[in-house]
Design an enzyme around this catalytic site. Structure first.
Site, PDB file in Angstrom:
ATOM      1  N   ASP A 154      28.608  16.486  54.523  1.00  0.00           N
ATOM      2  CA  ASP A 154      27.810  17.669  55.152  1.00  0.00           C
ATOM      3  C   ASP A 154      27.589  17.234  56.405  1.00  0.00           C
ATOM      4  O   ASP A 154      27.728  18.159  57.340  1.00  0.00           O
ATOM      5  CB  ASP A 154      26.585  17.713  54.398  1.00  0.00           C
ATOM      6  CG  ASP A 154      26.561  18.150  53.140  1.00  0.00           C
ATOM      7  OD1 ASP A 154      25.449  18.419  52.186  1.00  0.00           O
ATOM      8  OD2 ASP A 154      27.616  18.432  52.473  1.00  0.00           O
ATOM      9  N   GLU A 170      29.562  15.595  58.662  1.00  0.00           N
ATOM     10  CA  GLU A 170      30.746  15.745  59.045  1.00  0.00           C
ATOM     11  C   GLU A 170      30.889  17.209  59.399  1.00  0.00           C
ATOM     12  O   GLU A 170      31.329  17.726  60.424  1.00  0.00           O
ATOM     13  CB  GLU A 170      31.781  15.127  58.721  1.00  0.00           C
ATOM     14  CG  GLU A 170      33.256  15.242  59.215  1.00  0.00           C
ATOM     15  CD  GLU A 170      33.449  14.627  60.435  1.00  0.00           C
ATOM     16  OE1 GLU A 170      32.352  14.155  61.172  1.00  0.00           O
ATOM     17  OE2 GLU A 170      34.399  14.922  61.276  1.00  0.00           O
ATOM     18  N   SER A 216      36.321  54.392  38.533  1.00  0.00           N
ATOM     19  CA  SER A 216      35.217  53.470  37.586  1.00  0.00           C
ATOM     20  C   SER A 216      36.169  53.590  36.263  1.00  0.00           C
ATOM     21  O   SER A 216      36.836  54.446  36.045  1.00  0.00           O
ATOM     22  CB  SER A 216      34.026  54.502  37.553  1.00  0.00           C
ATOM     23  OG  SER A 216      34.657  55.881  37.412  1.00  0.00           O
ATOM     24  N   GLU A 225      40.666  40.831  31.444  1.00  0.00           N
ATOM     25  CA  GLU A 225      39.831  40.057  32.567  1.00  0.00           C
ATOM     26  C   GLU A 225      38.223  40.022  32.008  1.00  0.00           C
ATOM     27  O   GLU A 225      38.083  41.215  31.259  1.00  0.00           O
ATOM     28  CB  GLU A 225      40.016  40.633  33.875  1.00  0.00           C
ATOM     29  CG  GLU A 225      41.419  40.741  34.338  1.00  0.00           C
ATOM     30  CD  GLU A 225      41.501  41.537  35.684  1.00  0.00           C
ATOM     31  OE1 GLU A 225      40.480  41.922  36.168  1.00  0.00           O
ATOM     32  OE2 GLU A 225      42.498  41.977  35.939  1.00  0.00           O
ATOM     33  N   LYS A 283      34.667  41.658  32.449  1.00  0.00           N
ATOM     34  CA  LYS A 283      34.204  42.840  33.288  1.00  0.00           C
ATOM     35  C   LYS A 283      32.915  42.200  33.841  1.00  0.00           C
ATOM     36  O   LYS A 283      31.823  42.210  33.227  1.00  0.00           O
ATOM     37  CB  LYS A 283      33.728  44.023  32.282  1.00  0.00           C
ATOM     38  CG  LYS A 283      33.403  44.910  33.024  1.00  0.00           C
ATOM     39  CD  LYS A 283      33.251  46.228  32.496  1.00  0.00           C
ATOM     40  CE  LYS A 283      32.899  47.577  33.057  1.00  0.00           C
ATOM     41  NZ  LYS A 283      31.436  47.373  33.892  1.00  0.00           N
ATOM     42  N   ARG A 326      30.619  50.330  46.924  1.00  0.00           N
ATOM     43  CA  ARG A 326      31.348  51.449  46.255  1.00  0.00           C
ATOM     44  C   ARG A 326      30.998  52.713  46.648  1.00  0.00           C
ATOM     45  O   ARG A 326      31.736  53.704  46.847  1.00  0.00           O
ATOM     46  CB  ARG A 326      31.434  51.176  44.870  1.00  0.00           C
ATOM     47  CG  ARG A 326      32.217  52.015  43.951  1.00  0.00           C
ATOM     48  CD  ARG A 326      32.048  52.054  42.483  1.00  0.00           C
ATOM     49  NE  ARG A 326      32.960  52.929  41.831  1.00  0.00           N
ATOM     50  CZ  ARG A 326      32.520  54.023  41.589  1.00  0.00           C
ATOM     51  NH1 ARG A 326      31.566  54.675  42.042  1.00  0.00           N
ATOM     52  NH2 ARG A 326      33.621  54.709  40.909  1.00  0.00           N
ATOM     53  N   LYS A 336      33.834  47.233  25.857  1.00  0.00           N
ATOM     54  CA  LYS A 336      32.159  46.934  26.117  1.00  0.00           C
ATOM     55  C   LYS A 336      31.823  46.020  25.168  1.00  0.00           C
ATOM     56  O   LYS A 336      32.099  46.291  23.994  1.00  0.00           O
ATOM     57  CB  LYS A 336      31.261  48.189  26.271  1.00  0.00           C
ATOM     58  CG  LYS A 336      31.584  49.119  27.182  1.00  0.00           C
ATOM     59  CD  LYS A 336      31.357  48.804  28.598  1.00  0.00           C
ATOM     60  CE  LYS A 336      29.769  49.083  28.954  1.00  0.00           C
ATOM     61  NZ  LYS A 336      29.397  48.987  30.343  1.00  0.00           N
TER      62      LYS A 336
HETATM   63  C1  LIG Z   1      40.458  48.791  37.678  1.00  0.00           C
HETATM   64  C2  LIG Z   1      39.212  48.719  38.545  1.00  0.00           C
HETATM   65  C3  LIG Z   1      38.710  50.262  38.455  1.00  0.00           C
HETATM   66  C4  LIG Z   1      39.487  48.363  40.111  1.00  0.00           C
HETATM   67  N1  LIG Z   1      40.586  49.123  40.633  1.00  0.00           N
HETATM   68  C5  LIG Z   1      40.683  50.343  41.392  1.00  0.00           C
HETATM   69  O1  LIG Z   1      39.686  50.770  42.031  1.00  0.00           O
HETATM   70  C6  LIG Z   1      41.830  50.675  42.097  1.00  0.00           C
HETATM   71  C7  LIG Z   1      41.780  51.899  42.617  1.00  0.00           C
HETATM   72  C8  LIG Z   1      42.933  52.556  42.949  1.00  0.00           C
HETATM   73  C9  LIG Z   1      44.393  51.840  42.868  1.00  0.00           C
HETATM   74  O2  LIG Z   1      45.260  52.389  43.522  1.00  0.00           O
HETATM   75  C10 LIG Z   1      46.667  52.059  42.684  1.00  0.00           C
HETATM   76  C11 LIG Z   1      47.500  51.339  43.263  1.00  0.00           C
HETATM   77  C12 LIG Z   1      48.857  51.197  42.733  1.00  0.00           C
HETATM   78  C13 LIG Z   1      48.948  51.627  41.426  1.00  0.00           C
HETATM   79  C14 LIG Z   1      47.728  52.492  40.938  1.00  0.00           C
HETATM   80  C15 LIG Z   1      46.912  52.793  41.260  1.00  0.00           C
HETATM   81  C16 LIG Z   1      44.264  50.596  42.331  1.00  0.00           C
HETATM   82  C17 LIG Z   1      43.033  49.855  41.961  1.00  0.00           C
HETATM   83  C18 LIG Z   1      38.146  47.874  38.083  1.00  0.00           C
HETATM   84  C19 LIG Z   1      36.812  48.146  38.104  1.00  0.00           C
HETATM   85  C20 LIG Z   1      35.673  47.411  37.954  1.00  0.00           C
HETATM   86  C21 LIG Z   1      36.185  46.068  37.433  1.00  0.00           C
HETATM   87  C22 LIG Z   1      35.269  45.064  36.843  1.00  0.00           C
HETATM   88  N2  LIG Z   1      33.828  45.329  36.959  1.00  0.00           N
HETATM   89  N3  LIG Z   1      35.727  43.889  36.446  1.00  0.00           N
HETATM   90  C23 LIG Z   1      37.092  43.666  36.277  1.00  0.00           C
HETATM   91  N4  LIG Z   1      37.492  42.321  35.953  1.00  0.00           N
HETATM   92  N5  LIG Z   1      38.121  44.458  36.772  1.00  0.00           N
HETATM   93  C24 LIG Z   1      37.791  45.702  37.298  1.00  0.00           C
HETATM   94  N6  LIG Z   1      38.615  46.601  37.613  1.00  0.00           N
END
Ligand SMILES: CC(C)(CNC(=O)c1ccc(Oc2ccccc2)cc1)c1ccc2c(N)nc(N)nc2n1
Length: 346
Positions: free
Chosen positions: A39, A41, A88, A121, A123, A144, A329
Site C-alpha cells: 500500500d 508503495e 431484457s 452463467e 444471473k 440501462r 429463475k
Molecule cells: C443477454 C443479456 C440480455 C445482455 N445482452 C444484451 O443486452 C445484448 C444486446 C444486444 C446484443 O446484440 C447482438 C449482437 C450480436 C448478436 C446478437 C445480438 C447482444 C447482447 C443479459 C442480461 C442480463 C444478464 C444478467 N443479469 N446476468 C448475466 N450473467 N447475463 C445477462 N445477460
C-alpha cells in the site's frame, strides 16, 4: 525540440508507466484479491503521478487512476442512447419452460442450436450498466434506463475499482480498437450491504431494502464522492459494437467471457460450457442448492445463452427480449421475501 508547453518525452513516458503500474496494482488488489504492491508503495507512485499531472496538466489523461474520484456533482443526469439496445431476459421458472425455450430456438435456427451448445452463467441481481470504450479507454458509462435510453453516470462508474479505465492486452489477447460497449451488472456484496445498513441505522438514515436497490441508488448519485463511499462491484457479461464496425475477436459467448477477463473486466466466477440442456439443468440445480448460499452477492437465477454469436444474431430478439438467452429463475431469496412480507404487513 519540444515546445515549451509539451512535457519532455521522458516525463510523458514516466506518467504512462505509473498509470500502467497503478492500474495493474489496483486490478490485482480489488479484482484478483492478490496484491503484489505494498500500500505504501502504491501511495508513493500515486502521489508521484499526481505531482507529474499537476506540473504538466496535459499528462492528466482520462484513463489515469487519479481521475477516478472527484468530478463535481451534476445538476441532473444527462441521457445516453445505447449504441445497441440493452435487452431484457425472458424467464423460465421450471426445467420444462427451459426445454420449451430450447424447442423454440431449434424451430427457428435448426439443430445447430443443440449441436453448438450453451454457456450457462450466474444471473447477477444488481443494476445493469453499459460501458462505452473507445480504443480501449472508458469514455461513457450509463444505466440501462428503458433499454434504449439510459442516464450518463460515467463519474460514478469510474469510482468502481472493478471497472478498468483502460482495457489491456494480456496473454495473447490484443486490447480492443474502435468503439465497443461492455454490458454488465453493478452489485453490492451482501457483507458490505449489511455493514452499510448498520452504519445507516447508527446515523439515523433510512436503510436499503436489498443490495440491488442499494447499488442502483448509489449509481444515480449526482455527487460521485457519495458513490465512491459505497462498496460497489462489477461483473461483465456482454460485448456489443455497431454492426458496421470490424467484428469482435470472439465467435461464442464462452470466448466473449474469456476475452472480457483477458481485458481486465471481472467475470462472475461460476459459469459452465454446456453441451446439452440437461447439463444446464444439472448445473443450475447445483448452483441453486449448493453454491448460491456461499456467494457474497445476490443472484436470482442462472442465464442460459446459445453459444455461437452467429446463431444469436440469427435468432435475434423479440419485444426487447433475446430469443438466444433466457433466465432460469431460482426461488426468491428467503431473506428478501420475508422482508417484503414484513413491509407489506406494516
Ligand atoms: C443477454 C443479456 C440480455 C445482455 N445482452 C444484451 O443486452 C445484448 C444486446 C444486444 C446484443 O446484440 C447482438 C449482437 C450480436 C448478436 C446478437 C445480438 C447482444 C447482447 C443479459 C442480461 C442480463 C444478464 C444478467 N443479469 N446476468 C448475466 N450473467 N447475463 C445477462 N445477460
Amino acid at each position: 525540440a519540444s515546445s515549451p508547453t509539451a512535457p519532455p518525452a521522458a516525463l510523458a513516458a514516466r506518467a504512462a508507466t505509473l498509470r500502467e503500474q497503478l492500474e495493474r496494482a489496483s486490478h490485482e488488489y480489488y479484482v484478483l484479491d492478490r496484491p503484489s504492491l505494498a500500500d505504501a508503495e502504491y501511495d508513493r507512485l500515486f502521489r508521484e503521478l499526481q505531482t507529474l499531472e499537476a506540473e504538466h496538466p496535459s499528462l492528466r489523461t482520462p484513463d489515469s487512476p487519479t481521475q477516478r474520484v472527484g468530478a463535481e456533482p451534476q445538476s441532473a443526469l444527462p441521457k445516453h442512447q445505447h449504441l445497441v439496445p440493452m435487452l431484457s431476459l425472458g424467464n423460465a421458472f421450471s426445467d420444462e419452460e427451459l426445454t420449451a425455450w430450447e424447442e423454440r430456438a431449434v424451430r427457428l435456427a435448426g439443430e445447430d442450436v443443440r449441436r453448438a451448445g450453451y454457456t450457462a452463467e450466474l444471473k447477477i441481481d444488481g443494476a445493469a450498466v453499459s460501458l462505452t470504450y473507445e480504443d480501449g479507454v472508458l469514455v461513457t458509462g450509463a444505466t440501462r434506463g428503458n433499454g434504449t435510453i439510459g442516464e450518463v453516470v460515467t463519474p460514478n462508474l469510474r469510482t468502481i475499482r472493478d471497472i478498468p479505465l483502460r482495457l489491456h492486452a494480456t496473454n495473447g489477447v490484443p486490447a480492443p480498437t474502435g468503439v465497443l460497449e461492455i454490458r454488465g451488472e453493478v452489485y453490492m456484496p451482501f457483507s458490505r450491504f449489511e455493514q452499510m445498513n448498520e452504519a445507516r441505522v447508527q446515523a439515523g438514515e433510512p436503510v436499503f431494502a436489498n443490495p440491488r436497490n442499494a447499488a442502483a441508488g448509489a449509481l444515480r448519485q449526482l455527487d460521485p464522492r457519495i458513490t465512491a463511499s459505497r462498496p460497489l462491484r462489477f461483473f461483465g457479461y456482454s460485448v456489443v459494437r455497431p454492426a458496421h464496425l470490424a467484428p469482435l475477436p470472439f465467435r461464442t459467448q464462452w470466448e466473449l467471457l474469456e476475452t472480457l477477463a483477458a481485458w481486465g473486466i471481472p467475470v462472475a466466477p461460476s459459469r459452465k460450457r454446456c453441451d446439452t440442456l440437461d447439463e444446464v439443468h444439472a448445473w443450475a440445480s447445483e448452483i441453486e442448492r449448493n453454491v448460491r448460499a456461499q456467494l457474497d452477492f445476490a443472484i436470482d437465477g442462472a442465464v442460459v445463452k446459445v453459444d455461437p454469436l452467429r446463431l444469436q444474431a440469427e435468432l435475434g430478439d423479440v419485444g426487447r427480449e433475446p430469443r438466444w438467452a433466457v433466465a432460469r429463475k431460482f426461488a426468491p431469496d428467503i431473506a428478501e421475501t420475508t422482508l417484503t412480507a414484513i413491509e407489506v404487513n406494516i
